[in-house]
Design an enzyme around this catalytic site. Structure first.
Site, PDB file in Angstrom:
ATOM      1  N   LYS A  13       0.827  -1.214   0.000  1.00  0.00           N
ATOM      2  CA  LYS A  13       0.000   0.000   0.000  1.00  0.00           C
ATOM      3  C   LYS A  13       0.860   1.263   0.000  1.00  0.00           C
ATOM      4  CE  LYS A  13      -2.357  -0.535   3.849  1.00  0.00           C
ATOM      5  NZ  LYS A  13      -1.765  -1.733   4.426  1.00  0.00           N
ATOM      6  N   ARG A  88      -8.644   1.135  10.184  1.00  0.00           N
ATOM      7  CA  ARG A  88      -8.126  -0.203  10.476  1.00  0.00           C
ATOM      8  C   ARG A  88      -9.085  -0.991  11.355  1.00  0.00           C
ATOM      9  NH1 ARG A  88      -2.295   0.824   9.587  1.00  0.00           N
ATOM     10  NH2 ARG A  88      -1.075  -1.033   9.926  1.00  0.00           N
ATOM     11  N   ARG A 127      11.953  -6.635   4.862  1.00  0.00           N
ATOM     12  CA  ARG A 127      11.770  -5.226   4.491  1.00  0.00           C
ATOM     13  C   ARG A 127      12.796  -4.324   5.174  1.00  0.00           C
ATOM     14  NH1 ARG A 127       5.960  -2.377   5.059  1.00  0.00           N
ATOM     15  NH2 ARG A 127       6.263  -2.639   7.297  1.00  0.00           N
ATOM     16  N   ARG A 160      12.552  -1.756  10.188  1.00  0.00           N
ATOM     17  CA  ARG A 160      11.599  -1.123  11.084  1.00  0.00           C
ATOM     18  C   ARG A 160      11.512  -1.920  12.374  1.00  0.00           C
ATOM     19  NH1 ARG A 160       6.020   0.390   8.070  1.00  0.00           N
ATOM     20  NH2 ARG A 160       5.191  -0.549   9.966  1.00  0.00           N
ATOM     21  N   ARG A 171       1.160  -8.530  14.187  1.00  0.00           N
ATOM     22  CA  ARG A 171       0.447  -7.567  13.342  1.00  0.00           C
ATOM     23  C   ARG A 171      -0.519  -8.268  12.392  1.00  0.00           C
ATOM     24  NH1 ARG A 171       5.304  -4.837  10.795  1.00  0.00           N
ATOM     25  NH2 ARG A 171       3.851  -3.566   9.640  1.00  0.00           N
TER      26      ARG A 171
HETATM   27  P1  AMP Z   1       1.878   0.706   9.229  1.00  0.00           P
HETATM   28  O1  AMP Z   1       3.072   1.525   8.835  1.00  0.00           O
HETATM   29  O2  AMP Z   1       0.626   1.085   8.486  1.00  0.00           O
HETATM   30  O3  AMP Z   1       2.146  -0.781   9.196  1.00  0.00           O
HETATM   31  O4  AMP Z   1       1.569   1.079  10.766  1.00  0.00           O
HETATM   32  C1  AMP Z   1       2.531   0.847  11.770  1.00  0.00           C
HETATM   33  C2  AMP Z   1       1.848   0.807  13.121  1.00  0.00           C
HETATM   34  O5  AMP Z   1       1.223   2.072  13.390  1.00  0.00           O
HETATM   35  C3  AMP Z   1       0.705  -0.209  13.268  1.00  0.00           C
HETATM   36  O6  AMP Z   1       1.173  -1.515  13.557  1.00  0.00           O
HETATM   37  C4  AMP Z   1      -0.087   0.397  14.415  1.00  0.00           C
HETATM   38  O7  AMP Z   1       0.559   0.190  15.661  1.00  0.00           O
HETATM   39  C5  AMP Z   1       0.007   1.889  14.111  1.00  0.00           C
HETATM   40  N1  AMP Z   1      -1.114   2.345  13.252  1.00  0.00           N
HETATM   41  C6  AMP Z   1      -1.033   2.868  11.980  1.00  0.00           C
HETATM   42  N2  AMP Z   1      -2.247   3.184  11.526  1.00  0.00           N
HETATM   43  C7  AMP Z   1      -3.130   2.856  12.494  1.00  0.00           C
HETATM   44  C8  AMP Z   1      -4.548   2.923  12.626  1.00  0.00           C
HETATM   45  N3  AMP Z   1      -5.322   3.398  11.635  1.00  0.00           N
HETATM   46  N4  AMP Z   1      -5.099   2.482  13.782  1.00  0.00           N
HETATM   47  C9  AMP Z   1      -4.357   2.013  14.800  1.00  0.00           C
HETATM   48  N5  AMP Z   1      -3.012   1.913  14.743  1.00  0.00           N
HETATM   49  C10 AMP Z   1      -2.395   2.327  13.607  1.00  0.00           C
END
Ligand code: AMP
Length: 215
Positions: A13, A88, A127, A160, A171
């Site tokens: 994404k 989410r 990654r 990361r 996750r």
């Molecule tokens: P991502 O980079 O999208 O994988 O997000 C990394 C982390 O940020 C996730 O594992 C969550 O801990 C937090 N996060 C990002 N977006 C959201 C969301 N919409 N709701 C809750 N936590 C989020």
């Protein structure tokens, strides 16, 4: 144009969000990036979010809803936006509906990325990302030319904190439990278009562009 990208962590994404915002000139609201920059800045939001992020859990809905609600009322979102990583949960999707109605906007494109879980695991556990410009790499399939150094800037290429094997599995569980019901919510509204997200970045980008409704 108001676009939501849905799909498991590691489905691509973020990469496609950048391409789409470049093509359609709309702001990209990537909640993971917003939270990571708050963590780097050491703000109150960053301090609150960090523990959840590092353990692979979701940041509480109230925090996320407040963050997006505020961002969506900024001037640059008036003509459209792309959401990447939000909503989410069902509660986030419902809150987004309320916010959109309040600013008289409707989401016109909900695109779900489909990638088999075995490939997701392989992508996430290898990654790598530049800590300065955000460029993405992969330890096996796309390593930087000089180990640990970004090809595009003088940043460091790192893993990361939440891409360790254990956190990735957590996750993916969170995705199944909290996020898949949210996708079912949009599917129930009949607005989700599925995209095969296996292939090169260019191939997936072309598939997305052919599906996007440009109203
Ligand atoms: P991502 O980079 O999208 O994988 O997000 C990394 C982390 O940020 C996730 O594992 C969550 O801990 C937090 N996060 C990002 N977006 C959201 C969301 N919409 N709701 C809750 N936590 C989020």
């Amino acid at each position: 144009m108001r676009i939501i990208l849905l799909g498991a962590p590691g489905c691509g994404k973020g990469t496609q969000a950048q391409r789409l915002t470049d093509r359609f000139h709309i702001p990209k609201l990537t909640t993971g990036d917003m939270l990571r920059s708050a963590v780097r800045a050491g703000s109150a939001l960053g301090r609150e979010a960090e523990q959840f992020m590092n353990s692979g859990a979701l940041v509480p809905d109230a925090v996320m809803i407040g963050l997006i609600r505020e961002r969506l009322t900024e001037k640059d979102c008036a003509a459209g936006f792309l959401l990447d990583g939000f909503p989410r949960t069902v509660a986030q999707a419902e809150a987004l509906d309320v916010t959109c109605r309040a600013v008289r906007q409707t989401i016109d494109n909900v695109l779900e990325f489909e990638v088999p879980e075995s490939e997701i695991l392989q992508r996430l556990t290898g990654r790598l990302v530049c800590d300065k410009c955000g460029a993405g790499y992969h330890a096996v399939t796309q390593p930087p030319q000089i180990a640990g150094k970004c090809d595009r800037c003088d940043g460091n290429v790192v893993r990361r904190a939440d891409d360790s094997d254990t956190t990735v599995r957590k996750r993916l569980n969170v995705y199944r439990e909290a996020t898949e019901p949210m996708i079912a919510y949009y599917a129930g509204l009949g607005v989700v278009r599925k995209v095969n997200a296996v292939g090169t970045v260019d191939e997936v980008f072309e598939r997305l562009c052919s599906l996007i409704d440009r109203n």
